[in-house]
Design an enzyme around this catalytic site. Structure first.
Site, short mmCIF file in Angstrom:
data_model
loop_
_atom_site.label_atom_id
_atom_site.label_comp_id
_atom_site.label_asym_id
_atom_site.label_seq_id
_atom_site.Cartn_x
_atom_site.Cartn_y
_atom_site.Cartn_z
N GLY A 136 0.81 -1.09 0.13
CA GLY A 136 -0.08 -0.03 -0.19
C GLY A 136 0.87 1.22 0.05
O GLY A 136 0.95 1.81 0.93
N TYR A 137 1.37 1.56 -1.18
CA TYR A 137 2.55 2.82 -1.04
C TYR A 137 1.51 3.86 -1.95
O TYR A 137 1.23 4.92 -1.48
CB TYR A 137 3.57 2.44 -2.07
CG TYR A 137 4.78 1.93 -1.12
CD1 TYR A 137 4.44 1.22 0.04
CD2 TYR A 137 6.00 2.26 -1.37
CE1 TYR A 137 5.61 0.97 0.88
CE2 TYR A 137 7.00 1.67 -0.82
CZ TYR A 137 6.98 1.16 0.50
OH TYR A 137 8.03 0.67 1.37
N SER A 170 -1.49 -3.75 -6.32
CA SER A 170 -1.58 -5.11 -7.06
C SER A 170 -1.92 -6.26 -6.30
O SER A 170 -1.60 -6.58 -4.77
CB SER A 170 -0.14 -5.63 -7.47
OG SER A 170 0.34 -4.48 -8.37
N GLU A 252 12.51 -3.95 -3.67
CA GLU A 252 11.67 -4.11 -4.83
C GLU A 252 12.33 -3.85 -6.07
O GLU A 252 12.13 -4.72 -7.18
CB GLU A 252 10.48 -3.17 -4.80
CG GLU A 252 9.41 -3.28 -5.97
CD GLU A 252 8.37 -2.33 -5.71
OE1 GLU A 252 8.38 -1.38 -5.11
OE2 GLU A 252 7.32 -2.47 -6.55
C1 LIG Z 1 2.46 -3.17 -13.06
C2 LIG Z 1 2.35 -2.15 -11.67
C3 LIG Z 1 2.17 -2.66 -10.50
C4 LIG Z 1 2.06 -1.70 -9.56
N1 LIG Z 1 1.85 -2.12 -8.32
C5 LIG Z 1 1.71 -1.42 -7.22
C6 LIG Z 1 1.54 -1.85 -5.72
O1 LIG Z 1 1.41 -3.15 -5.73
N2 LIG Z 1 1.59 -0.96 -4.85
C7 LIG Z 1 1.53 0.10 -5.04
O2 LIG Z 1 1.71 0.87 -4.05
N3 LIG Z 1 1.86 0.83 -6.17
C8 LIG Z 1 2.10 0.00 -7.28
N4 LIG Z 1 1.99 0.49 -8.76
C9 LIG Z 1 2.28 2.00 -8.64
C10 LIG Z 1 3.52 2.44 -9.31
O3 LIG Z 1 4.39 2.52 -8.24
C11 LIG Z 1 2.96 4.11 -9.60
O4 LIG Z 1 2.31 4.03 -10.89
C12 LIG Z 1 4.42 4.83 -9.89
O5 LIG Z 1 5.11 5.03 -8.63
C13 LIG Z 1 4.58 5.99 -10.70
O6 LIG Z 1 3.43 6.78 -10.18
P1 LIG Z 1 1.99 7.48 -10.95
O7 LIG Z 1 1.42 6.41 -11.87
O8 LIG Z 1 1.42 8.33 -10.12
O9 LIG Z 1 2.65 8.44 -12.07
P2 LIG Z 1 3.25 10.16 -11.72
O10 LIG Z 1 3.90 10.28 -10.75
O11 LIG Z 1 1.77 10.62 -12.12
O12 LIG Z 1 4.04 10.34 -13.23
C14 LIG Z 1 3.56 10.25 -14.23
C15 LIG Z 1 4.65 10.49 -15.25
O13 LIG Z 1 5.46 11.76 -14.81
C16 LIG Z 1 6.91 11.52 -14.77
N5 LIG Z 1 7.42 12.15 -13.51
C17 LIG Z 1 6.80 12.23 -12.25
N6 LIG Z 1 7.53 13.11 -11.46
C18 LIG Z 1 8.78 13.33 -12.20
C19 LIG Z 1 10.16 13.99 -12.00
N7 LIG Z 1 10.29 14.64 -10.91
N8 LIG Z 1 11.09 13.98 -12.92
C20 LIG Z 1 10.73 13.60 -14.20
N9 LIG Z 1 9.61 12.80 -14.55
C21 LIG Z 1 8.75 12.69 -13.49
C22 LIG Z 1 6.99 10.08 -14.33
O14 LIG Z 1 8.11 9.16 -14.29
C23 LIG Z 1 5.88 9.29 -15.28
O15 LIG Z 1 6.25 9.21 -16.57
C24 LIG Z 1 2.09 -0.35 -9.62
C25 LIG Z 1 2.25 0.09 -10.90
C26 LIG Z 1 2.51 -0.79 -12.04
C27 LIG Z 1 2.46 -0.36 -13.64
#
Ligand SMILES: Cc1cc2nc3c(=O)[nH]c(=O)nc-3n(C[C@H](O)[C@H](O)[C@H](O)COP(=O)(O)OP(=O)(O)OC[C@H]3O[C@@H](n4cnc5c(N)ncnc54)[C@H](O)[C@@H]3O)c2cc1C
Length: 404
Positions: A136-137, A170, A252
């Site tokens: 739950g992150y 997930s 991870e």
């Molecule tokens: C297959 C899969 C499994 C997952 N499982 C889990 C899980 O079990 N538990 C959980 O907690 N989360 C999970 N996640 C979530 C994942 O950790 C997040 O999707 C990820 O951290 C990106 O966050 P966001 O989707 O909010 O994108 P955002 O943070 O909104 O980013 C959108 C885009 O902007 C870019 N960006 C943002 N900030 C910056 C910066 N400072 N500099 C340059 N570029 C930037 C990002 O790289 C990205 O391309 C999962 C994701 C996937 C795809």
């Protein structure tokens, strides 16, 4: 009870071989089928009964976590012994007995930051695959900027009270327990986060699966409404959860780089050069006929060989006692790119057969390759996006200054 490992390494190898011969069921020595992957936990269905037997036997030995301390149910092996165990498992092509967020992420973090009572309580069930954990992150407004999380946790004297929402959790609907980041002080950012664990059956916890454009998915939105968590389920100090969170992300990223990826295609998929030979054809010397595709496949094979050797080296270094540090970000970035390149090449080599998602007109392995290709799009997002990992490399590995 953990295995009584002989000190002498030759003797140890013989005893491991004997044990595997006797205990690894025949079907567990065949390539892993996607629908026979074992995640453990109370909801596990065990399509193949021998998977259950294999998990029970490996768990009893502590060999799902060979180097974790025997007093918590781990294998208690030293590094040399653990390496021998891996070699012998590989020799008989044994399937992994367990896939688990507990083994890959939460367990290693708990061993480092948990108190004695918590280790005794949670680790043995992780080793035996009895408890399935979810992570739950991420929250709707806190993905890359994870420290911006808002899920509120209040101290109510005899318990914590949690309200808020997570997203992209997930397998939350399959999990028994969650390791979760919560906000315990909203006046500061990183220093106001704590690390809690709790049972997904607790009143007020609701996991809603998210349906994606490609059909059902393992993702859930997870809601917490007045969830009461016992005080002793805080891991580490109050407001000091960010350090644990970062460390867990390193575990991870390392486990993802070492092959824990979605989208590798699964069993039955041939390497890209084989599909290219079948579908694109061969020249007079038996090579892939299309020169451009051939060059890109060769380049990919060279990179993946080099990457495989680097992963092997860094795994050995980690086993030799060097820390899992920020290099986890380098490996995760490279692994994501490598896997996506491979999936692209597979689909391209399959030609029009690489367009099938469903239906009888497409072979099973071709459909798997297509699905793997779609799944691989998430590789550069999960566990921290490629952009964020490059930022970590720039700042923490190369020591570059923050962009002004
Ligand atoms: C297959 C899969 C499994 C997952 N499982 C889990 C899980 O079990 N538990 C959980 O907690 N989360 C999970 N996640 C979530 C994942 O950790 C997040 O999707 C990820 O951290 C990106 O966050 P966001 O989707 O909010 O994108 P955002 O943070 O909104 O980013 C959108 C885009 O902007 C870019 N960006 C943002 N900030 C910056 C910066 N400072 N500099 C340059 N570029 C930037 C990002 O790289 C990205 O391309 C999962 C994701 C996937 C795809």
């Amino acid at each position: 009870m953990a295995f009584d490992a002989p000190e002498d390494l030759d003797e140890f190898r013989t005893s491991v071989r004997d044990w595997l011969e006797e205990n690894c069921p025949p079907s567990m020595r065949t390539p892993l089928k996607d629908d026979e992957i074992v995640w453990g936990g109370t909801r596990e269905k065990f399509k193949n009964p021998e998977s259950k037997l294999w998990l029970e036997r490996m768990g009893e030995q502590g060999w799902t976590a060979p180097e974790w301390p025997a007093k918590y149910g781990g294998g208690g092996l030293n590094k040399a012994q653990a390496r021998i165990l891996q070699q012998e498992l590989r020799k008989i092509r044994a399937r992994p007995a367990l896939f688990s967020f507990g083994l890959w992420m939460f367990g290693p973090a708990l061993l480092e930051f948990g108190n004695e009572e918590q280790k005794k309580r949670y680790i043995p069930d992780i080793v035996k695959g009895k408890t399935r954990w979810c992570q739950g992150y991420s929250e709707p407004g806190a993905g890359s900027d994870l420290a911006g999380l808002q899920t509120k946790c209040e101290d109510k004297g005899d318990h914590w009270l949690i309200n808020g929402q997570k997203v992209w959790t997930s397998y939350a609907d399959q999990a028994d327990w969650i390791f979760c980041l919560v906000r315990t002080d909203k006046t500061v950012k990183h220093e106001g986060i704590s690390f809690l664990v709790f049972d997904m059956e607790t009143e007020g916890v609701e996991a809603r699966p998210i349906k994606l454009i490609s059909g059902s998915s393992p993702f859930c939105e997870t809601f917490f409404t007045d969830v009461k968590v016992p005080k002793d389920q805080l891991v580490g100090e109050l407001n000091a959860g960010w350090t644990i969170a970062k460390r867990l992300l390193q575990f991870e990223r390392s486990s993802i780089s070492a092959g824990g990826f979605g989208g590798t295609g699964g069993s039955g998929i041939l390497p890209p050069q084989e599909y290219a030979k079948q579908h694109v054809g061969v020249d007079e010397s038996g090579r892939v006929a299309d020169g451009d595709l051939r060059a890109r496949i060769t380049e990919h094979l060279m990179y993946s060989k080099a990457f495989g050797l680097t992963v092997q080296r860094s795994t050995e270094e980690a086993k030799a006692g060097q820390e899992v540090g920020h290099t986890a970000s380098i490996m995760k970035y490279a692994a994501a790119k490598m896997n996506q390149d491979k999936c692209e090449l597979l689909v391209e080599a399959l030609g029009t057969d690489g367009l099938g998602w469903d239906g009888d007109g497409f072979a099973d392995d071709a459909k798997k390759a297509t699905r793997g290709w779609l799944r691989s799009k998430g590789n550069s997002i999960e566990g921290g996006t490629s952009e964020i990992n490059l930022n970590v490399v720039a700042k923490r590995v190369l020591g570059l200054r923050e962009h002004q």
